[in-house]
Motif scaffolding. Structure first.
Motif, PDB file in Angstrom:
ATOM      1  N   UNK A 109       0.833  -1.199   0.000  1.00  0.00           N
ATOM      2  CA  UNK A 109       0.000   0.000   0.000  1.00  0.00           C
ATOM      3  C   UNK A 109       0.867   1.248   0.000  1.00  0.00           C
ATOM      4  N   UNK A 110       1.870   1.267   0.858  1.00  0.00           N
ATOM      5  CA  UNK A 110       2.775   2.415   0.933  1.00  0.00           C
ATOM      6  C   UNK A 110       3.493   2.615  -0.404  1.00  0.00           C
ATOM      7  N   UNK A 129     -10.936   1.499   2.650  1.00  0.00           N
ATOM      8  CA  UNK A 129     -10.620   0.694   3.835  1.00  0.00           C
ATOM      9  C   UNK A 129      -9.268   1.034   4.453  1.00  0.00           C
ATOM     10  N   UNK A 130      -8.229   1.248   3.663  1.00  0.00           N
ATOM     11  CA  UNK A 130      -6.937   1.621   4.233  1.00  0.00           C
ATOM     12  C   UNK A 130      -6.986   3.055   4.774  1.00  0.00           C
ATOM     13  N   UNK A 131      -6.077   3.345   5.687  1.00  0.00           N
ATOM     14  CA  UNK A 131      -5.912   4.703   6.212  1.00  0.00           C
ATOM     15  C   UNK A 131      -4.517   5.195   5.848  1.00  0.00           C
ATOM     16  N   UNK A 132      -4.444   6.310   5.154  1.00  0.00           N
ATOM     17  CA  UNK A 132      -3.137   6.870   4.795  1.00  0.00           C
ATOM     18  C   UNK A 132      -2.457   7.452   6.031  1.00  0.00           C
ATOM     19  N   UNK A 133      -1.132   7.439   6.010  1.00  0.00           N
ATOM     20  CA  UNK A 133      -0.393   8.092   7.086  1.00  0.00           C
ATOM     21  C   UNK A 133       0.081   9.466   6.610  1.00  0.00           C
ATOM     22  N   UNK A 134       0.720  10.221   7.498  1.00  0.00           N
ATOM     23  CA  UNK A 134       1.101  11.590   7.185  1.00  0.00           C
ATOM     24  C   UNK A 134       2.057  11.649   6.001  1.00  0.00           C
ATOM     25  N   UNK A 154     -13.101   8.108  12.167  1.00  0.00           N
ATOM     26  CA  UNK A 154     -14.151   9.087  12.450  1.00  0.00           C
ATOM     27  C   UNK A 154     -13.603  10.482  12.742  1.00  0.00           C
ATOM     28  N   UNK A 155     -12.324  10.583  13.073  1.00  0.00           N
ATOM     29  CA  UNK A 155     -11.783  11.872  13.514  1.00  0.00           C
ATOM     30  C   UNK A 155     -10.690  12.387  12.582  1.00  0.00           C
ATOM     31  N   UNK A 156     -10.688  11.932  11.349  1.00  0.00           N
ATOM     32  CA  UNK A 156      -9.675  12.383  10.393  1.00  0.00           C
ATOM     33  C   UNK A 156      -9.854  13.866  10.088  1.00  0.00           C
ATOM     34  N   UNK A 157      -8.735  14.591   9.989  1.00  0.00           N
ATOM     35  CA  UNK A 157      -8.816  16.000   9.613  1.00  0.00           C
ATOM     36  C   UNK A 157      -8.396  16.178   8.154  1.00  0.00           C
ATOM     37  N   UNK A 158      -8.446  15.102   7.381  1.00  0.00           N
ATOM     38  CA  UNK A 158      -8.238  15.125   5.934  1.00  0.00           C
ATOM     39  C   UNK A 158      -9.466  14.498   5.280  1.00  0.00           C
TER      40      UNK A 158
END
Length: 343
Positions: A109-110, A129-134, A154-158
């Motif tokens: 994924x990365x 489904x995946x969550x990206x990192x910074x 639920x709390x993503x700021x992107x």
């Protein structure tokens, strides 16, 4: 005369292209007055969505939207999301095509995210489904590729369209408890997995903690976890029936396809659904309505639609924000009943 596009309709009606797309798709969450304004703009501009455009050869001005996900063959919720993606593009943007990127590990994924950013092969990206990192988000932001995720953050700021699995699990507990069930089991995916997906654990946490609050904590013997899929759910159901003396009167299953596997095994073992055992799924897939499965609607198709609406909107408005999904709701059908209605 230049071709009329969905952007022209949106401008004339004074709305976003996402709203126009929802009107074209006969989707909900559009007020009657707004729907009328959009329809008047469509009529005035003589706008005609090109439903056949997908079958034509690629044009030189073809543009691509990438979709990154895990191997999706056994995840029917992905198919539903993709249906929402494709139907929205069919109506809204003839010159966009979908490119699927299937990844098997977090390392892949990365690598795929960085490769997409480096090669510039897509103009926008949907991550399911995946969550990206910074670091991954920085790569995409640096090259100016707009993106959005569909997952459970639920709390993503992107940009992210999220569903609250914990609340969904609690909703299942309330529903089955209100039907009078005291012996309630759970069947779902193993909590630890190579993708770090937390869906099963979050749904179980909301479910079990709410049952404990209601005074009917779930017994360890009633919790059976395994691989995702129809056949795996059949085996888990068999294990459940073999290992407990007091059979459950209700089973909450973490997805609709697994719930269908559970029902198949119950019936093969001589149990009537719902008279002997109620079964509640989670997803509200199209097939769930056909077989009359009681379930929790997490708006999988709508999430794909909303994601693409955002990616199209942000092409012309960098400050666009994705629309949120409605909260999950119980869809009661014929696989659940009250204890009093049972045998």
């Amino acid at each position: 005369m230049p071709k009329i596009t969905i952007y022209d309709v949106a401008k004339r009606a004074g709305v976003g292209i996402g709203t126009v797309s929802r009107v074209l798709n006969n989707s909900g969450n559009v007020s009657e007055s707004t729907r009328q304004k959009v329809q008047e703009a469509i009529k005035a501009l003589q706008f005609k969505p090109n439903y056949a455009a997908r079958k034509l050869p690629r044009k030189s001005d073809q543009r691509n939207i990438g979709v990154v996900t895990q191997p999706f063959q056994s995840y029917h919720s992905f198919v539903e999301r993709l249906r929402g993606v494709q139907s929205t593009l069919n109506n809204a943007a003839d010159n966009f095509e979908i490119i699927l990127f299937s990844v098997n590990t977090l390392d892949q994924f990365d690598h795929q995210i960085k490769s997409i950013a480096q090669n510039g092969m897509v103009e926008a990206l949907l991550v399911i489904d995946f969550a990206t990192d910074k670091s991954q988000r920085n790569h995409l932001n640096t090259v100016g590729i707009p993106y959005i995720e569909i997952n459970h953050n639920m709390h993503a700021d992107w940009p992210c369209i999220a569903t609250d699995n914990y609340r969904g699990g609690a909703l299942a507990a309330d529903y089955l408890y209100e039907l009078g069930h005291q012996r309630i089991a759970y069947i779902g995916d193993v909590f630890e997995n190579p993708y770090n997906f937390t869906t099963s654990e979050e749904r179980f946490s909301g479910f079990s903690e709410r049952l404990a609050e209601l005074g009917v904590p779930i017994a360890d013997a009633y919790v059976h976890l395994g691989p995702h899929g129809f056949e795996a759910a059949r085996l888990l159901t068999r294990e459940l029936l073999d290992q407990v003396n007091d059979k459950p009167t209700a089973i909450f299953v973490m997805s609709d396809m697994q719930a269908l596997g559970c029902i198949r095994e119950l019936q093969a073992s001589g149990y009537r659904v719902p008279e002997d055992v109620s079964v509640l799924g989670y997803d509200n897939l199209e097939i769930s309505d056909v077989v009359q499965l009681s379930t929790i609607d997490q708006y999988v198709q709508l999430s794909g639609q909303r994601a693409i609406e955002y990616l199209l909107e942000v092409q012309i408005d960098k400050d666009a924000q994705p629309d949120v999904l409605s909260e999950q709701v119980i869809i009661p059908r014929q696989t659940t009943c009250s204890v009093d209605q049972g045998a």
